[in-house]
Write a protein that holds these residues in place. Structure first.
Motif, PDB file in Angstrom:
ATOM      1  N   TRP A  38       0.386 -25.585  35.717  1.00  0.00           N
ATOM      2  CA  TRP A  38       1.711 -25.126  36.115  1.00  0.00           C
ATOM      3  C   TRP A  38       2.393 -24.224  35.092  1.00  0.00           C
ATOM      4  CZ3 TRP A  38       1.675 -30.847  36.711  1.00  0.00           C
ATOM      5  CH2 TRP A  38       1.177 -31.210  37.958  1.00  0.00           C
ATOM      6  N   LEU A  39       1.778 -23.952  33.962  1.00  0.00           N
ATOM      7  CA  LEU A  39       2.389 -23.157  32.908  1.00  0.00           C
ATOM      8  C   LEU A  39       1.398 -22.132  32.382  1.00  0.00           C
ATOM      9  CD1 LEU A  39       4.868 -22.862  30.948  1.00  0.00           C
ATOM     10  CD2 LEU A  39       3.666 -24.430  29.439  1.00  0.00           C
ATOM     11  N   GLU A  40       1.872 -20.896  32.180  1.00  0.00           N
ATOM     12  CA  GLU A  40       1.040 -19.841  31.615  1.00  0.00           C
ATOM     13  C   GLU A  40       1.794 -19.175  30.469  1.00  0.00           C
ATOM     14  OE1 GLU A  40      -1.197 -18.693  35.787  1.00  0.00           O
ATOM     15  OE2 GLU A  40       0.263 -17.295  34.981  1.00  0.00           O
ATOM     16  N   ILE A  41       1.061 -18.857  29.396  1.00  0.00           N
ATOM     17  CA  ILE A  41       1.663 -18.267  28.197  1.00  0.00           C
ATOM     18  C   ILE A  41       0.790 -17.115  27.717  1.00  0.00           C
ATOM     19  CG2 ILE A  41       2.282 -18.681  25.781  1.00  0.00           C
ATOM     20  CD1 ILE A  41       2.765 -21.603  26.524  1.00  0.00           C
ATOM     21  N   GLY A  42       1.445 -16.021  27.324  1.00  0.00           N
ATOM     22  CA  GLY A  42       0.753 -14.889  26.721  1.00  0.00           C
ATOM     23  C   GLY A  42       1.216 -14.733  25.278  1.00  0.00           C
ATOM     24  N   VAL A  43       0.271 -14.695  24.328  1.00  0.00           N
ATOM     25  CA  VAL A  43       0.580 -14.589  22.905  1.00  0.00           C
ATOM     26  C   VAL A  43      -0.004 -13.277  22.377  1.00  0.00           C
ATOM     27  CG1 VAL A  43       0.352 -15.664  20.633  1.00  0.00           C
ATOM     28  CG2 VAL A  43       0.467 -17.106  22.685  1.00  0.00           C
ATOM     29  N   TYR A  58      -3.489 -14.525  36.361  1.00  0.00           N
ATOM     30  CA  TYR A  58      -2.240 -14.957  35.720  1.00  0.00           C
ATOM     31  C   TYR A  58      -1.062 -14.443  36.533  1.00  0.00           C
ATOM     32  CZ  TYR A  58      -4.789 -16.609  31.674  1.00  0.00           C
ATOM     33  OH  TYR A  58      -5.630 -17.311  30.844  1.00  0.00           O
ATOM     34  N   HIS A  59       0.113 -15.008  36.307  1.00  0.00           N
ATOM     35  CA  HIS A  59       1.283 -14.729  37.132  1.00  0.00           C
ATOM     36  C   HIS A  59       2.472 -14.327  36.275  1.00  0.00           C
ATOM     37  CE1 HIS A  59      -1.411 -17.532  39.164  1.00  0.00           C
ATOM     38  NE2 HIS A  59      -1.142 -16.781  40.216  1.00  0.00           N
ATOM     39  N   PRO A  60       2.613 -13.025  35.981  1.00  0.00           N
ATOM     40  CA  PRO A  60       3.759 -12.585  35.194  1.00  0.00           C
ATOM     41  C   PRO A  60       5.049 -12.724  35.981  1.00  0.00           C
ATOM     42  CG  PRO A  60       2.562 -10.704  36.006  1.00  0.00           C
ATOM     43  CD  PRO A  60       1.776 -11.924  36.397  1.00  0.00           C
ATOM     44  N   HIS A  61       6.117 -12.269  35.435  1.00  0.00           N
ATOM     45  CA  HIS A  61       7.476 -12.476  35.924  1.00  0.00           C
ATOM     46  C   HIS A  61       7.647 -12.479  37.439  1.00  0.00           C
ATOM     47  CE1 HIS A  61      11.774 -12.486  36.025  1.00  0.00           C
ATOM     48  NE2 HIS A  61      11.818 -11.279  36.554  1.00  0.00           N
ATOM     49  N   LEU A  62       7.186 -11.501  38.139  1.00  0.00           N
ATOM     50  CA  LEU A  62       7.461 -11.410  39.571  1.00  0.00           C
ATOM     51  C   LEU A  62       6.353 -11.980  40.437  1.00  0.00           C
ATOM     52  CD1 LEU A  62       9.063  -7.869  39.590  1.00  0.00           C
ATOM     53  CD2 LEU A  62      10.196 -10.087  39.574  1.00  0.00           C
ATOM     54  N   GLY A  63       5.329 -12.577  39.852  1.00  0.00           N
ATOM     55  CA  GLY A  63       4.253 -13.162  40.639  1.00  0.00           C
ATOM     56  C   GLY A  63       3.422 -12.089  41.332  1.00  0.00           C
ATOM     57  N   GLY A  64       2.496 -12.517  42.175  1.00  0.00           N
ATOM     58  CA  GLY A  64       1.669 -11.581  42.915  1.00  0.00           C
ATOM     59  C   GLY A  64       0.683 -10.854  42.024  1.00  0.00           C
ATOM     60  N   VAL A  66      -0.764  -8.280  39.378  1.00  0.00           N
ATOM     61  CA  VAL A  66      -0.231  -7.889  38.069  1.00  0.00           C
ATOM     62  C   VAL A  66      -0.037  -6.377  38.046  1.00  0.00           C
ATOM     63  CG1 VAL A  66      -0.644  -7.875  35.597  1.00  0.00           C
ATOM     64  CG2 VAL A  66      -1.405  -9.815  36.965  1.00  0.00           C
ATOM     65  N   PRO A  67       1.240  -5.905  38.031  1.00  0.00           N
ATOM     66  CA  PRO A  67       1.470  -4.460  37.961  1.00  0.00           C
ATOM     67  C   PRO A  67       1.014  -3.901  36.618  1.00  0.00           C
ATOM     68  CG  PRO A  67       3.492  -5.654  38.543  1.00  0.00           C
ATOM     69  CD  PRO A  67       2.464  -6.667  38.121  1.00  0.00           C
ATOM     70  N   SER A  68       0.584  -2.665  36.612  1.00  0.00           N
ATOM     71  CA  SER A  68       0.185  -2.004  35.370  1.00  0.00           C
ATOM     72  C   SER A  68       1.352  -2.000  34.391  1.00  0.00           C
ATOM     73  CB  SER A  68      -0.252  -0.575  35.683  1.00  0.00           C
ATOM     74  OG  SER A  68      -0.572   0.099  34.497  1.00  0.00           O
ATOM     75  N   GLY A  69       1.073  -2.297  33.136  1.00  0.00           N
ATOM     76  CA  GLY A  69       2.119  -2.302  32.119  1.00  0.00           C
ATOM     77  C   GLY A  69       2.916  -3.587  32.040  1.00  0.00           C
ATOM     78  N   SER A  70       2.510  -4.629  32.764  1.00  0.00           N
ATOM     79  CA  SER A  70       3.232  -5.905  32.744  1.00  0.00           C
ATOM     80  C   SER A  70       2.919  -6.696  31.480  1.00  0.00           C
ATOM     81  CB  SER A  70       2.843  -6.764  33.947  1.00  0.00           C
ATOM     82  OG  SER A  70       3.314  -6.189  35.129  1.00  0.00           O
ATOM     83  N   PHE A  71       3.825  -7.616  31.170  1.00  0.00           N
ATOM     84  CA  PHE A  71       3.663  -8.509  30.034  1.00  0.00           C
ATOM     85  C   PHE A  71       3.852  -9.935  30.515  1.00  0.00           C
ATOM     86  CE2 PHE A  71       5.219  -4.503  28.405  1.00  0.00           C
ATOM     87  CZ  PHE A  71       4.321  -4.247  27.377  1.00  0.00           C
ATOM     88  N   LEU A  72       3.222 -10.884  29.834  1.00  0.00           N
ATOM     89  CA  LEU A  72       3.377 -12.296  30.151  1.00  0.00           C
ATOM     90  C   LEU A  72       3.806 -13.028  28.891  1.00  0.00           C
ATOM     91  CD1 LEU A  72       2.963 -14.785  32.028  1.00  0.00           C
ATOM     92  CD2 LEU A  72       0.630 -14.880  31.162  1.00  0.00           C
ATOM     93  N   ALA A  73       4.947 -13.704  28.957  1.00  0.00           N
ATOM     94  CA  ALA A  73       5.381 -14.566  27.858  1.00  0.00           C
ATOM     95  C   ALA A  73       5.161 -16.008  28.292  1.00  0.00           C
ATOM     96  CB  ALA A  73       6.835 -14.297  27.498  1.00  0.00           C
ATOM     97  N   GLU A  74       6.059 -16.562  29.101  1.00  0.00           N
ATOM     98  CA  GLU A  74       5.879 -17.919  29.618  1.00  0.00           C
ATOM     99  C   GLU A  74       6.375 -17.971  31.058  1.00  0.00           C
ATOM    100  OE1 GLU A  74       8.648 -17.643  27.377  1.00  0.00           O
ATOM    101  OE2 GLU A  74       7.478 -17.614  25.566  1.00  0.00           O
ATOM    102  N   THR A  75       5.527 -18.403  31.975  1.00  0.00           N
ATOM    103  CA  THR A  75       5.943 -18.620  33.361  1.00  0.00           C
ATOM    104  C   THR A  75       5.521 -20.021  33.785  1.00  0.00           C
ATOM    105  OG1 THR A  75       3.921 -17.604  34.220  1.00  0.00           O
ATOM    106  CG2 THR A  75       5.854 -16.192  34.057  1.00  0.00           C
ATOM    107  N   ALA A  87       9.776 -21.064  47.208  1.00  0.00           N
ATOM    108  CA  ALA A  87      10.807 -20.060  46.945  1.00  0.00           C
ATOM    109  C   ALA A  87      11.760 -20.595  45.894  1.00  0.00           C
ATOM    110  CB  ALA A  87      11.559 -19.720  48.228  1.00  0.00           C
ATOM    111  N   PRO A  88      11.742 -20.111  44.695  1.00  0.00           N
ATOM    112  CA  PRO A  88      10.812 -19.094  44.200  1.00  0.00           C
ATOM    113  C   PRO A  88       9.446 -19.705  43.902  1.00  0.00           C
ATOM    114  CG  PRO A  88      12.245 -19.790  42.427  1.00  0.00           C
ATOM    115  CD  PRO A  88      12.695 -20.531  43.657  1.00  0.00           C
ATOM    116  N   SER A  89       8.436 -18.857  43.928  1.00  0.00           N
ATOM    117  CA  SER A  89       7.080 -19.369  43.694  1.00  0.00           C
ATOM    118  C   SER A  89       6.855 -19.715  42.229  1.00  0.00           C
ATOM    119  CB  SER A  89       6.042 -18.355  44.160  1.00  0.00           C
ATOM    120  OG  SER A  89       6.199 -17.136  43.459  1.00  0.00           O
ATOM    121  N   CYS A  90       7.530 -19.010  41.321  1.00  0.00           N
ATOM    122  CA  CYS A  90       7.406 -19.332  39.901  1.00  0.00           C
ATOM    123  C   CYS A  90       8.700 -18.979  39.191  1.00  0.00           C
ATOM    124  CB  CYS A  90       6.215 -18.632  39.255  1.00  0.00           C
ATOM    125  SG  CYS A  90       6.326 -16.834  39.165  1.00  0.00           S
ATOM    126  N   MET A  91       8.890 -19.557  38.031  1.00  0.00           N
ATOM    127  CA  MET A  91      10.070 -19.292  37.209  1.00  0.00           C
ATOM    128  C   MET A  91       9.621 -18.647  35.908  1.00  0.00           C
ATOM    129  SD  MET A  91      12.668 -20.289  38.930  1.00  0.00           S
ATOM    130  CE  MET A  91      13.978 -20.346  37.731  1.00  0.00           C
TER     131      MET A  91
END
Length: 161
Positions: A38-43, A58-64, A66-75, A87-91
């Motif tokens: 349930w948790l994903e982290i990018g370091v 992986y599921h960055p900010h907006l889910g779905g 992964v758009p080019s240029g996206s970043f992942l911190a913690e979702t 709804a929402p699918s992820c925070m």
């Protein structure tokens, strides 16, 4: 004190994996990605959250996709019902990479240094901070990333887990 708070936050997030049945970790270039049920982290390679070059699955900010240029911190999969369900699918991202600031700092006497989400370092008076992600472990339901480096011109060894 700033580094201690950031370190405890980082440790809290990583130990959050402990209760999960599944954990997966991987390196993508010099960045590390940790994935629990349930948790994903990018370091980033400098130890800050908000890594780019997100691998598939992986599921960055907006889910779905992964758009080019996206970043992942913690979702987080808020409903714990699947990453694309509810709804929402992820925070998250909880520290929305780079905005207004994501990184960590270290002060030794009057010298300060920071590692930023932008992938860079800022050094003042105390000599450079250098280092990189040295690897990760995944044991059972626990995943951890490791960062090691030096500060104060190499006079101080720094490790994050």
């Amino acid at each position: 004190m700033f580094m201690r708070k950031n370190y405890f936050f980082f440790a809290f997030l990583l130990t959050f994996f402990a209760g999960f049945n599944t954990a997966f970790s991987q390196m993508s270039g010099t960045n590390c990605f940790l994935k629990g049920q349930w948790l994903e982290i990018g370091v980033l390679n400098n130890g800050a959250f908000g890594a780019g070059g997100i691998p598939p699955g992986y599921h960055p900010h907006l889910g779905g996709a992964v758009p080019s240029g996206s970043f992942l911190a913690e979702t987080y999969d808020m409903g714990q019902d699947g990453w694309l369900v509810g709804a929402p699918s992820c925070m998250g991202d909880y520290t929305y990479p780079g905005y207004p600031f994501e990184g960590w700092g270290l002060q030794v006497n009057v010298g300060r240094t920071h590692a930023f989400q932008s992938g860079g370092y800022m050094n003042t008076a105390g000599g450079p901070l250098t280092g990189t992600v040295t690897g990760y472990t995944k044991i059972g339901g626990s995943a951890r990333a490791y960062w090691a480096g030096t500060a104060s011109g190499g006079g101080l060894q720094v490790r994050q887990e």
